[in-house]
Every structure is written in C-alpha cells, then in structure tokens.
Write an enzyme that holds these catalytic residues in place. Structure first.
Site: not given
Length: 820
Positions: A670, A743, A777
């Site tokens: 991330s 995501d 994610h």
C-alpha cells in the site's frame, strides 16, 4: 515544462493510454513444500469473552479460502462490494467451528454446527447466555444462536438475511430477541439490464460550491445501478426472538443505521433517501433519522441529513452526526453537531457541541457541552451522567480528552489530558468499557463510581509494556494496577469485575505463541486457560532483536532485525528491508520507540518474513518517519526523508555485520509500495524492490491522500515530486508489482499498478506486474498467497540474492543516493 503541466500530462496519459502487450495468464505457482506447510498451518482462534466474564468463545478459522470460493458472483454498488447470490459479503466468512470454554474451571465443549459451515465471528447476548452468528450457504445467509447450556446451535432463519452491508443482526436489550434486516418476502427476481440504454448518464455541478471527495470505488454509475441498489439493499426490519418468532417493524427501506434502545421498545433508524450520488458511498447519501416505537407504527422524526458531497477535506458534515442512544436513559438520544460548518479551516472558538434530546423528541436539543477541538468519540457512564469526549485537531495533532458532567448542561468541562496524539510515551491509554444487560457499552467504573480504568500499550524507550491503571476522576490521580513484564508481551483484554481484581490477558513472548490467562491481582496468581501451540515450530531458530540507529539529521530510528535459522555470526546476508512511511509533526515524536520485541512472530499469508526461509536477513518495520515541524508539512520533503531513512537503515545493518550492501532489496504494501517505488526512482540504495497494492500517480488522487490535506491544485509540485509515475524514467532497478484486480481501497485502483508498469516498460526499465483475480487490497485465496510468495522469492533471488557486483553503481549506502 512546469510541475502543473507535467502532472496534467501524466493524468492524461494514465487515462487514455492502453496497457501495453506482454501480459499472459499463467497457472498459480507454489514455493517449496516446507514453506507451503507453514502457510497451511491452522491460524490461532479468535476469542470473545462473555459480558459477565464467565465464558470464552473460541472461533476456529480456516487458513485461507480457495480461489474458487473467491470466484463467486460479485457486484459493487454505492461503495459496497457484495455477493448478489447470497446477499452477503463478497468474501466468504472465515469461521469453521465455535468452542465454549468456562473460565473458572477451563472446561471446554464444541458447539454442534452444520457441515461445511461458513460462519461469522460470534457475538454475545448482553446477559451472557447466548451467542449469535450467521452461516453463509449457497442460497444465502442464515441466523444461528447457541446457548451456554447446550452443545447444539439452532437456526433461527433460513437464508433470508440482508447481509451485504455487514452484520445484519444485533441483540436487543433484555437478550430475548435480535433486531435483523431481512430480504423483503415479496422482493422477486433481480432486475434485468435494459437491452439498450435509454440515454446518456449525466452528472452536473452548479458553480460556486466546492465538492472535494476522495477516490472511492464500486460507486453507482448509471440509472440501472440505482435500480440494482434499491433491489439488493432494501431490507425489512424484523424482531426475531429466541424461538424464531418474528415481528415486522415498519416498512422496508435502505438502512444506514439500526439500533435498539436501552428500554427494549424503541429503535433508532436512518433511512437512505434520494438523490443518490455517483461520487460518494451510501453512508453519505441523504438520510432520514427517526425513532420508531410500537413495531414502527410510532415514528418520531429526528433529523433530515442532506447529501454529503460537499464536506471539506478533513471536515465533517453539517448537522447532527454520531446520533446514538444515551445509556441508562430509556430512549433518550445524544449526538454531535459542528459549530464551524464542518470546515476545519474556519476560525472559531469551538468546533463541536454535544447535545441530548429526550422523548417525545419535540423542540430543540439540550446543549450539554462545547469542545474546542473536533470530537471523534464519546464514552458514557452507565447512568448517562458522565461522558468522556475524545477531541483532536488534525493539523497540529493536539488531542484533549474532556470530562462532561451531563447533569450540568453548559458548565465548564474538565480537561483530563491535553497532549500530542503522536507522543506515544505520554499516552494515558483507553478507557475500559463494559457491556450492560441493556446492550450498552459504557465506562467501567469502580464500585464507588469515583474512578475509571485505563488500558494502554505503555510505549517507552524500552518498548511497549501494556498496563492497567485506575484513574480518579476527581483528583486526576493514577494508580498503576498492573504492568506487563519482560520477557513477555501481555495485553489486558478483559477486566472481569468492577474492582479490577481479576482480568484476562493475552500473553506471548519471542518463543511462545499467544495464550490466554486469568490474572488475580489481589493475590498475584496467574492461571492459563488456553494451550495454543507454535504453528511453525520449524522456524524457532530464528533470531529477532530490535536495533536502534539514527539518520543523518539526528532523528532516532528503529527496526526489528530477523536472522534466519542457523545464522553464523559475521556472515553478510542478502537483506530485505520492509517498511511503511508515517508522518510526524516533530522529530521527538518520530524518534520514539513503538512496538515490542517480546511479540511472537507469526508467519502468515504472503508475509515478507518468509524470506527468512530463503536465507535472507529481514529488517521489519524499519522506521520511515516523514517530519514536518512548525509551518512545514511532512510531504514538503517526502522523498529526501525517505532516502535519508533508508540510507541510515542500510548503514546500521552493514555496521552490524549482517548485511551485504551490494544485496539489499526493499518492499512494502500500500503506502509502503508507494515508498518502494519512490526509493527506486530517487536513489541507488537497493538492487530491486517489491511493491504490493500501491498507488503511484498522485494526480489520480487530487483531493488528498494518506495525511496530505492539500489538493493537487494547491500543491502541484508536491504531488509531482511524490509520484513515482512522474519519475518512471528514473526507476532503473527491477521492480515487482503485485495488485488485486478487485482492490477496493480508496486511492489504490488497480490502474495505478497497470500504468506504472506501462511507464517503466516504455522507458526501458525492468518490471513485472502480477494481477490477482478476485483479490482486494490484501490477498486471501490460498492459491494467491502461495503464488505471491513464489513471485517475491523469485524476484529477489534473481535481482538481489544472486545479483553481481554493483560495478559502477555506488557500493556504500553513504554515497548511493548520488545517482539521482
């Protein structure tokens, strides 16, 4: 070409350029069998203590779902991704079995459940006699209950729950029934899309009012999406008692909130209204907030909340927010209201006010207090007479916890703590809560009601040592009741009585996995209540220690160094540095030690710690502070500080004699992936990088990202300087990108990785992009997890472990940023 022009050009490129050829779908790979065995080890159970402290529910979980389970049908509407076939979550629930353990004698029994159960985590009734949970089948989501008096669970509904938005049921006061959202009985088949569009989809904004919103995914995009949204999310509110008998409450609606009152007779609801938005998720849609009584026949209007598309960056909506029941008061309400129009930039003496409104809900609410800073949470005593309000000013990170005496409306409230949120060493902890038989989470107070209890991480220069304190509300005196001691990391998860004589803790060490204990503080005894073994005993030889070092400007940094089993001292190893940047407003706060080296190390999923099985050293959670003191914002020097942090970490590892400076890789997930791409673009410190689920072009998040509150148009040079996509021609070290095709995290659209791949490949760089079907994610399917490990091992084996000399490139961390 100035920064604005180049950034706008980049925005156009990421929008219109196709993804280049060179993609191929390959079978899922697996790492070596010894790694697969560790991945497949069963995870430790989750636990939930009953409100009366007599029972512990242990939920056993599957390690990972299969890719077939993740491949179920999905829809994304109004910011929510769900399974239209089950009207439930798009991810299969993880729990496979539930056990009950009696705390006083350790007796345990298994709850009898259906085969192939897919359960949510169980939650206790307020009277501690029952557990409720859902089971997902191919046909839908069912409600089940279990009793502490029986081994058999009972199904209360068929596959009729509307569970697409999370937990569909909650216990009502009295513990005799649950309040649930059911699929309307007359819903009928799903709507079919039109054969041809009826016209264009139009959005229009009238000038004069700004509407800065973050980048959300799975939003409504068309009139047919609106039809589907109403079909799938409309629910019938229903009271279901323990025998399965039902009572319908009110008319079907799309609910943003449902909450039973402490009196057990009223329900607080928030009904979604038109017009719907194509810019924000459902929780920002217009809402009618009402109190329903007598099965919905009695309706009291509380507030009409408008569409929240125009909330300032870092602000809150206008009007009532955080509306909830006031504990101990039958069916009175409290809520917060902004006094600054929700705008954090407005210059006012007070940001918020706290109010209450009593039945019959007519007239103006009674103002209880005003707070100087924005209020983010309110915790009440069980009689509703005292409240702790946690307030925060985001730009300065100043927090104030204030004590409100609700019996004296408008009186000057008492500030209990006034501190910087980032000052971990001064954190007093969080108030300990308890669940009443009315179903209210309230402050746990001493029997004489003079004190509350605080539990916290206990950050210090020696690392975290969790604690339990008693705090006198009148005098402000704190009494330390218990403190975790080395070599353990031990956290108080439940205080079992109002005198805090007994508590349940979760204890672990470097070598012992977490287990649960009952501590008696009156006589100092400790009793184990679980015996959970090491899930990966083959890795017990790994060495783990915290290292401390400083970067060039004197800021103190830390990281946790792991060395593989059978490491020979003095051997220089290929090394993985894994990190995630954090913003700070002071160097002192940035240099504080956080975390504990006494924690047990789990090897889960696609963790970078698995590199230890491949002969690498790993520096985990390497400090990556980005500091902006005074009027300076942290991101004003983001890249320079990243490079300085990374250089200091490598120098420290080299000085310890564990790292070969010619064989260092960097990685992150991330925002850590964003960091990784920036380090490869702006330094020659690393041989290669791994970036998972990242965002790389900040012009695609123009209204702010992470803790950046300036817009693209206010700080274009910052957005440009921080975006690796803008510097793709400088990414001359190999980079591996992993990303989930589904995501849903704000800002990290899959297109972010696709366009960075396009840019680096186009500029002649070495790059690989792996897109995982049905993954979000974070990655969940077993096949994906094993493939991600394989890809990461393969990439660093090729470009780090077995890399040759850097030759012309800098060979010391001190000089390695000169190339950029």
């Amino acid at each position: 070409m100035n920064a604005i022009t180049r950034s706008l050009l980049a925005l156009c490129l990421t929008t219109i350029l196709p993804v280049v050829s060179g993609f191929a779908q390959e079978p899922y790979h697996q790492p070596a069998p010894d790694v697969v065995a560790i991945v497949d080890a069963p995870p430790t159970p989750s636990v939930n203590i009953s409100p009366d402290g007599a029972w512990m529910a242990l939920a056993d979980q599957r390690a990972y779902p299969s890719i077939a389970q993740l491949s179920q049908p999905t829809l994304g509407l109004a910011g929510i991704r769900f399974n239209p076939r089950t009207n439930g979550d798009d991810q299969p629930p993880p729990v496979t079995a539930i056990r009950l353990l009696r705390l006083d004698d350790g007796q345990e029994r298994q709850i009898d459940l259906p085969e192939d159960a897919q359960l949510t985590y169980p939650f206790w009734s307020p009277d501690s006699r029952h557990l409720a949970f859902t089971n997902t089948t191919d046909a839908g989501v069912e409600l089940w209950v279990a009793s502490v008096d029986s081994e058999h669970a009972r199904r209360l509904t068929g596959p009729q729950l509307m569970a697409a938005r999370g937990a569909p049921c909650r216990w009502l006061a009295g513990s005799e029934a649950l309040l649930c959202q059911l699929i309307p009985a007359d819903r009928g088949p799903a709507p079919e899309p039109p054969r041809a569009p009826g016209g264009p989809t139009i959005q229009e904004a009238e000038g004069g009012q700004q509407a800065p919103v973050r980048t959300y995914q799975n939003l409504l995009t068309s009139p047919f999406d609106e039809v589907l949204f109403e079909y799938y999310f409309t629910a019938q509110l229903t009271r279901i008692d323990l025998s399965g008998e039902r009572e319908l409450i009110g008319e079907p609606a799309i609910f943003n909130q449902i909450d039973g009152a402490p009196d057990g007779l009223h329900v607080l609801v928030s009904r979604v209204q038109r017009p719907y938005s194509y810019l924000v998720p459902v929780y920002s849609f217009p809402q009618e907030v009402e109190v329903w009584g007598h099965a919905g026949s009695e309706v009291h209007h509380i507030a009409s909340l408008p569409l929240a598309e125009n909330v300032p960056i870092g602000g809150v909506p206008k009007g009532p927010r955080s509306i909830d029941w006031l504990p101990g008061q039958g069916h009175s309400l409290f809520w917060l209201e902004a006094l600054d129009g929700g705008d954090p930039k407005a210059e006012v003496d007070h940001r918020d006010r706290l109010v209450r409104l009593d039945p019959p809900f007519a007239g103006e609410p009674l103002e209880l207090a005003r707070t100087e800073l924005r209020t983010y949470s309110v915790r009440w005593s069980d009689d509703g007479e005292l409240a702790l309000a946690w307030t925060w000013d985001r730009p300065t990170e100043n927090t104030k916890t204030v004590l409100v005496d609700a019996t004296k409306p408008g009186a000057q409230h008492k500030v209990l703590w006034d501190m910087n949120r980032q000052d971990a060493y001064s954190d007093p902890g969080d108030a300990v809560l308890t669940l009443t038989e009315r179903g209210e989470y309230v402050l746990l107070r001493s029997p004489d009601e003079s004190s509350i209890y605080l539990a916290g991480a206990g950050a210090s220069p020696e690392g975290d040592h969790p604690f339990l304190d008693r705090y006198d509300l009148a005098t402000g005196e704190t009494q330390r009741l218990w403190l975790a001691q080395d070599p353990y990391y031990e956290w108080p998860i439940e205080v079992l009585d109002a005198e805090a004589k007994q508590l349940v803790t979760r204890r672990e060490s470097k070598s012992a996995p977490p287990n649960y204990f009952v501590r008696d503080l009156s006589d100092g005894t400790t009793r184990a209540i679980t015996q959970i073994g090491d899930p990966a005993p083959q890795l017990t030889g790994i060495e783990k220690k915290r290292i401390r070092y400083s970067r060039a400007d004197g800021v103190d940094l830390t990281g946790t160094l792991y060395l593989p089993p059978d490491y020979v001292e003095g051997t220089r190893l290929p090394t993985v540095i894994w990190a995630y940047p954090f913003e700070f407003k002071s160097a002192d706060a940035a240099g504080q030690v956080r975390g504990s080296e006494n924690r047990f190390t789990f090897y889960r999923g696609y963790s970078h710690l698995f590199f230890l099985t491949q002969g690498y050293a790993v520096l985990d959670a390497a400090s990556m502070p980005v500091i902006g003191e005074g009027d300076e914002e942290p991101n004003d020097s983001f890249v320079d500080q990243l490079v300085m942090n990374a250089r200091a970490a490598i120098d420290a590892l080299v000085e310890l004699g564990v790292t070969d400076p010619n064989r260092v890789g960097v990685g992150g997930h991330s925002y850590g992936a964003f960091m990784t791409a920036n380090l490869l673009a702006h330094s020659d410190l690393f041989r290669a990088g791994i970036a998972r689920s990242g965002a790389y072009n900040r012009s695609l998040t123009p209204f702010g990202f992470q803790n950046e509150r300036r817009t693209f148009w206010e700080a274009p040079e910052i957005y440009f300087a921080m975006s690796p996509f803008m510097h793709a021609d400088s990414i001359d070290e190999p980079i591996l990108l992993l990303h989930g095709e589904a995501d849903t995290n704000s800002g990290t659209f899959p297109i972010q990785s696709q366009r960075l791949y396009h840019a680096v490949k186009g500029m002649g760089g070495t790059i690989k992009l792996v897109m995982y079907p049905h993954e979000q994610h974070g990655y969940r399917a077993r096949e994906t997890v094993l493939d991600a490990l394989y890809q990461q091992f393969d990439w660093f084996d090729r470009f780090v472990k077995n890399a040759g000399s850097k030759n012309a490139r800098a060979t010391s961390a001190t000089d390695a940023s000169a190339g950029h």
